[in-house]
Write a protein that holds these residues in place. Structure first.
Motif, PDB file in Angstrom:
ATOM      1  N   MET A 107       0.834  -1.209   0.000  1.00  0.00           N
ATOM      2  CA  MET A 107       0.000   0.000   0.000  1.00  0.00           C
ATOM      3  C   MET A 107       0.870   1.261   0.000  1.00  0.00           C
ATOM      4  N   LEU A 108       0.481   2.208  -0.853  1.00  0.00           N
ATOM      5  CA  LEU A 108       1.211   3.481  -0.954  1.00  0.00           C
ATOM      6  C   LEU A 108       0.486   4.518  -0.089  1.00  0.00           C
ATOM      7  N   ILE A 109       1.242   5.155   0.800  1.00  0.00           N
ATOM      8  CA  ILE A 109       0.625   6.197   1.629  1.00  0.00           C
ATOM      9  C   ILE A 109       1.422   7.497   1.492  1.00  0.00           C
ATOM     10  N   VAL A 110       0.742   8.521   1.044  1.00  0.00           N
ATOM     11  CA  VAL A 110       1.352   9.849   0.908  1.00  0.00           C
ATOM     12  C   VAL A 110       0.680  10.761   1.929  1.00  0.00           C
ATOM     13  N   GLU A 111       1.485  11.399   2.761  1.00  0.00           N
ATOM     14  CA  GLU A 111       0.910  12.242   3.818  1.00  0.00           C
ATOM     15  C   GLU A 111       1.541  13.631   3.817  1.00  0.00           C
ATOM     16  N   GLY A 112       0.732  14.613   3.559  1.00  0.00           N
ATOM     17  CA  GLY A 112       1.167  16.008   3.669  1.00  0.00           C
ATOM     18  C   GLY A 112       2.335  16.388   2.784  1.00  0.00           C
ATOM     19  N   LEU A 113       2.454  15.698   1.630  1.00  0.00           N
ATOM     20  CA  LEU A 113       3.623  15.941   0.765  1.00  0.00           C
ATOM     21  C   LEU A 113       3.566  17.355   0.171  1.00  0.00           C
ATOM     22  N   SER A 114       4.643  18.095   0.344  1.00  0.00           N
ATOM     23  CA  SER A 114       4.677  19.481  -0.126  1.00  0.00           C
ATOM     24  C   SER A 114       6.021  19.774  -0.764  1.00  0.00           C
ATOM     25  N   LYS A 115       5.967  20.559  -1.849  1.00  0.00           N
ATOM     26  CA  LYS A 115       7.211  20.934  -2.514  1.00  0.00           C
ATOM     27  C   LYS A 115       7.103  22.351  -3.032  1.00  0.00           C
ATOM     28  N   LYS A 116       8.132  23.125  -2.761  1.00  0.00           N
ATOM     29  CA  LYS A 116       8.145  24.505  -3.250  1.00  0.00           C
ATOM     30  C   LYS A 116       8.570  24.534  -4.705  1.00  0.00           C
ATOM     31  N   LEU A 145      -4.195  18.026  -4.778  1.00  0.00           N
ATOM     32  CA  LEU A 145      -4.622  16.811  -5.464  1.00  0.00           C
ATOM     33  C   LEU A 145      -6.030  16.477  -4.972  1.00  0.00           C
ATOM     34  N   ARG A 146      -6.978  16.525  -5.900  1.00  0.00           N
ATOM     35  CA  ARG A 146      -8.376  16.312  -5.484  1.00  0.00           C
ATOM     36  C   ARG A 146      -8.991  15.154  -6.241  1.00  0.00           C
ATOM     37  N   GLU A 147      -9.814  14.421  -5.534  1.00  0.00           N
ATOM     38  CA  GLU A 147     -10.523  13.311  -6.155  1.00  0.00           C
ATOM     39  C   GLU A 147     -11.629  13.902  -7.022  1.00  0.00           C
ATOM     40  N   SER A 148     -11.721  13.449  -8.281  1.00  0.00           N
ATOM     41  CA  SER A 148     -12.700  14.100  -9.149  1.00  0.00           C
ATOM     42  C   SER A 148     -13.841  13.190  -9.545  1.00  0.00           C
ATOM     43  N   SER A 149     -13.633  11.889  -9.509  1.00  0.00           N
ATOM     44  CA  SER A 149     -14.746  11.011  -9.843  1.00  0.00           C
ATOM     45  C   SER A 149     -14.436   9.654  -9.267  1.00  0.00           C
ATOM     46  N   SER A 150     -15.385   8.789  -9.305  1.00  0.00           N
ATOM     47  CA  SER A 150     -15.133   7.472  -8.729  1.00  0.00           C
ATOM     48  C   SER A 150     -15.595   6.377  -9.681  1.00  0.00           C
ATOM     49  N   SER A 151     -15.187   5.203  -9.350  1.00  0.00           N
ATOM     50  CA  SER A 151     -15.645   3.953  -9.946  1.00  0.00           C
ATOM     51  C   SER A 151     -15.355   3.748 -11.420  1.00  0.00           C
ATOM     52  N   ARG A 152     -14.848   2.587 -11.660  1.00  0.00           N
ATOM     53  CA  ARG A 152     -14.546   2.100 -12.989  1.00  0.00           C
ATOM     54  C   ARG A 152     -15.683   1.157 -13.346  1.00  0.00           C
ATOM     55  N   ASN A 153     -16.019   1.106 -14.609  1.00  0.00           N
ATOM     56  CA  ASN A 153     -17.084   0.172 -14.992  1.00  0.00           C
ATOM     57  C   ASN A 153     -16.530  -1.238 -15.077  1.00  0.00           C
ATOM     58  N   ASP A 213       0.593  19.857   0.805  1.00  0.00           N
ATOM     59  CA  ASP A 213      -0.269  18.978   1.594  1.00  0.00           C
ATOM     60  C   ASP A 213      -1.032  17.973   0.723  1.00  0.00           C
ATOM     61  N   VAL A 214      -0.257  17.269  -0.105  1.00  0.00           N
ATOM     62  CA  VAL A 214      -0.861  16.220  -0.931  1.00  0.00           C
ATOM     63  C   VAL A 214      -0.995  14.944  -0.101  1.00  0.00           C
ATOM     64  N   ASN A 215      -2.213  14.416  -0.069  1.00  0.00           N
ATOM     65  CA  ASN A 215      -2.488  13.174   0.671  1.00  0.00           C
ATOM     66  C   ASN A 215      -3.105  12.163  -0.287  1.00  0.00           C
ATOM     67  N   GLY A 273       6.264  16.525   4.577  1.00  0.00           N
ATOM     68  CA  GLY A 273       5.444  15.337   4.389  1.00  0.00           C
ATOM     69  C   GLY A 273       6.265  14.089   4.173  1.00  0.00           C
ATOM     70  N   LYS A 274       5.575  13.011   3.810  1.00  0.00           N
ATOM     71  CA  LYS A 274       6.296  11.771   3.559  1.00  0.00           C
ATOM     72  C   LYS A 274       5.494  10.825   2.681  1.00  0.00           C
ATOM     73  N   CYS A 275       6.201   9.828   2.157  1.00  0.00           N
ATOM     74  CA  CYS A 275       5.565   8.806   1.341  1.00  0.00           C
ATOM     75  C   CYS A 275       6.170   7.460   1.714  1.00  0.00           C
ATOM     76  N   THR A 276       5.310   6.468   1.930  1.00  0.00           N
ATOM     77  CA  THR A 276       5.794   5.122   2.277  1.00  0.00           C
ATOM     78  C   THR A 276       5.098   4.075   1.406  1.00  0.00           C
ATOM     79  N   VAL A 277       5.791   2.944   1.228  1.00  0.00           N
ATOM     80  CA  VAL A 277       5.200   1.768   0.565  1.00  0.00           C
ATOM     81  C   VAL A 277       5.316   0.610   1.532  1.00  0.00           C
TER      82      VAL A 277
END
Ligand SMILES: Nc1ncnc2c1ncn2[C@@H]1O[C@H](COP(=O)(O)OP(=O)(O)O)[C@@H](O)[C@H]1O
Ligand SMILES: [Mg+2]
Length: 224
Positions: free
Chosen positions: A1-10, A216-224, A23-25, A60-64
């Protein structure tokens, strides 16, 4: 599982508080394929390169699966890129002087030959059969790109980060590439984060996220 928490870059000229993303999650579960869309220049490539530790971040950070990808030394980044995360870059970046098959075998060998997907089989399924013994410089952009996708599939890495992996492919080969990525999710519990401009490709993903204004925003859901 990939977890991205509060990732920020100038941004590059970062003396002020100007953020490329802030603050990308994101959490991507085993077996999931997620699309990231967004206008050219919003920072999609930089975000992928930051997630895997190739570029430094500001917060922030990112882990696998608990393995830290960000804020680690170069040696650890190299180890992570062999074992925990595979990349498909926007351009194929194959090793010149090595045939297409040797390029894929190289990734497979370096990562300990632990993948259940052997190089020649993956190349066959991506329709690289007759060309497998040719050099990268003598094949088409689409063939090189499919080889780069094959290379990402033959490592034990649980996460594949793919930057517009199908941009150089024609319709039939787009389908094959997507089906191989999806198969890796279903059969090996990998997860894929795929940057694309193509809504048809994004529609094959479980979730579609948009990078805009540094968020980073969720824009839609579900695959057919
Ligand atoms: N290492 C970096 N640090 C901060 N900003 C960067 C870095 N590399 C590129 N950028 C900036 O990120 C912006 C977006 O680039 P990129 O990630 O390639 O966008 P996209 O892939 O969405 O088209 C560019 O304006 C570029 O100046
Ligand atoms: Mg890009």
């Amino acid at each position: 599982m990939l977890i991205v928490e509060g990732l920020s870059k100038k941004t590059i000229a970062s003396t002020d508080e100007s953020w490329l993303f802030k603050d990308v999650n994101l959490t991507v579960s085993a077996g999931e394929m997620v699309a990231i869309m967004g206008k050219s220049g919003v920072g999609k490539t930089t975000l992928l390169n930051s997630l895997c530790g190739l570029l430094p971040i500001n917060d922030g950070k990112c882990t696998v699966d608990g393995v830290q990808l960000t804020n680690v030394g170069k040696r650890r980044v190299r180890q992570n890129l062999r074992e925990s995360v595979s990349l498909v870059f926007q351009s194929p970046h194959l090793v010149p002087g090595f045939t297409l098959l040797q390029n894929v075998q190289l990734a497979w060998s370096i990562s300990g030959k632990r993948s259940p997907f052997p190089p020649h089989e993956v190349l066959d399924r991506l329709d690289i059969e007759d060309e497998r013994n040719q050099l990268p410089e003598s094949v088409s952009g689409g063939q090189a790109q499919r080889t780069a996708i094959a290379r990402s599939l033959v490592t034990p890495a649980k996460v594949i980060l793919a930057d517009e992996p199908t941009a150089a492919l024609d319709g039939g080969n787009v389908g094959k590439a997507l089906s191989e990525l999806r198969k890796a999710c279903a059969e090996s519990g990998k997860c894929v984060v795929l940057v694309t401009h193509d809504f048809a490709i994004a529609s094959h993903c479980e979730r579609v996220l948009h990078l805009e204004g540094g968020k980073l925003r969720e824009s839609s859901s579900s695959r057919n």
